[in-house]
Write a protein that holds these residues in place. Structure first.
Motif, PDB file in Angstrom:
ATOM      1  N   GLU A  17      55.714  39.293   3.999  1.00 24.81           N
ATOM      2  CA  GLU A  17      56.538  40.450   3.643  1.00 24.81           C
ATOM      3  C   GLU A  17      56.053  41.742   4.302  1.00 24.81           C
ATOM      4  N   LEU A  18      54.906  41.679   4.981  1.00 30.44           N
ATOM      5  CA  LEU A  18      54.364  42.855   5.664  1.00 30.44           C
ATOM      6  C   LEU A  18      54.704  42.766   7.144  1.00 30.44           C
ATOM      7  N   SER A  19      55.033  43.903   7.737  1.00 30.20           N
ATOM      8  CA  SER A  19      55.266  43.897   9.182  1.00 30.20           C
ATOM      9  C   SER A  19      54.417  44.987   9.815  1.00 30.20           C
ATOM     10  N   GLU A  20      53.827  44.656  10.960  1.00 33.20           N
ATOM     11  CA  GLU A  20      52.955  45.582  11.672  1.00 33.20           C
ATOM     12  C   GLU A  20      53.542  45.893  13.039  1.00 33.20           C
ATOM     13  N   SER A  43      54.449  48.225   7.474  1.00 36.94           N
ATOM     14  CA  SER A  43      55.653  48.455   6.677  1.00 36.94           C
ATOM     15  C   SER A  43      55.817  47.365   5.635  1.00 36.94           C
ATOM     16  N   PHE A  44      56.343  47.782   4.482  1.00 36.85           N
ATOM     17  CA  PHE A  44      56.595  46.850   3.382  1.00 36.85           C
ATOM     18  C   PHE A  44      57.924  47.227   2.747  1.00 36.85           C
ATOM     19  N   ASP A  45      58.849  46.250   2.692  1.00 36.76           N
ATOM     20  CA  ASP A  45      60.174  46.481   2.110  1.00 36.76           C
ATOM     21  C   ASP A  45      60.083  46.289   0.602  1.00 36.76           C
ATOM     22  N   THR A  74      56.101  52.905   4.731  1.00 41.89           N
ATOM     23  CA  THR A  74      55.382  52.713   5.991  1.00 41.89           C
ATOM     24  C   THR A  74      54.100  53.524   5.973  1.00 41.89           C
ATOM     25  N   ILE A  75      53.017  52.883   6.386  1.00 43.77           N
ATOM     26  CA  ILE A  75      51.703  53.525   6.485  1.00 43.77           C
ATOM     27  C   ILE A  75      51.286  53.474   7.950  1.00 43.77           C
TER      28      ILE A  75
END
Length: 141
Positions: A17-20, A43-45, A74-75
């Motif tokens: 579920e995390l995207s970089e 990013s995490f939805d 988003t971090i």
């Protein structure tokens, strides 16, 4: 670094579920700064995440509303010179942000009245302050 993100004992975000995203970072690095993609955007939805319970999701969405873009938080991390260190920093920051957003609301404040002694102290201090200012006027009556 495809590990699940542990937010708390009861909340774990699966790595799927995390995207970089990676990009070039500003700052120190010498000649390598032009070629190394060390900046990380994690990013995490949150809005459509099945791993966050409904009651927590509602609370987190309300608390993180200013930071969300279409329900996605988003971090960005670029303070380290290596991509791996920035990935760790971004994951820690996201976990901390989600942990704080998931905290239960603090209890309502019960209104109380000021005590008689506190009223007297406040009025006494005001009177003393007024006397000090009156003494500065140069008129002695």
């Amino acid at each position: 670094m495809a590990d699940d993100l542990v937010v708390s004992r009861s909340l774990v975000i699966p790595a799927a579920e995390l995207s970089e995203r990676f990009s070039r970072s500003s700052g120190p690095g010498g000649q390598g700064v032009n070629t190394a993609d060390t900046r990380v955007e994690l990013s995490f939805d949150l809005a459509s995440s099945p791993s966050v319970p409904a009651y927590l999701q509602e609370r987190m969405l309300a608390r993180l509303a200013p930071r969300l873009v279409d329900g996605v938080v988003t971090i960005a991390a670029s303070e380290h010179r290596t991509q791996l260190a920035n990935r760790r920093a971004a994951r820690e920051r996201l976990a901390s942000l989600l942990r704080d957003a998931a905290l239960p609301p603090s209890p309502e404040r019960r209104a109380t009245r000021p005590t008689r002694g506190s009223k007297e102290r406040r009025l006494g201090a005001k009177k003393r302050r007024g006397d000090i200012k009156k003494g500065r006027q140069g008129r002695f009556e």
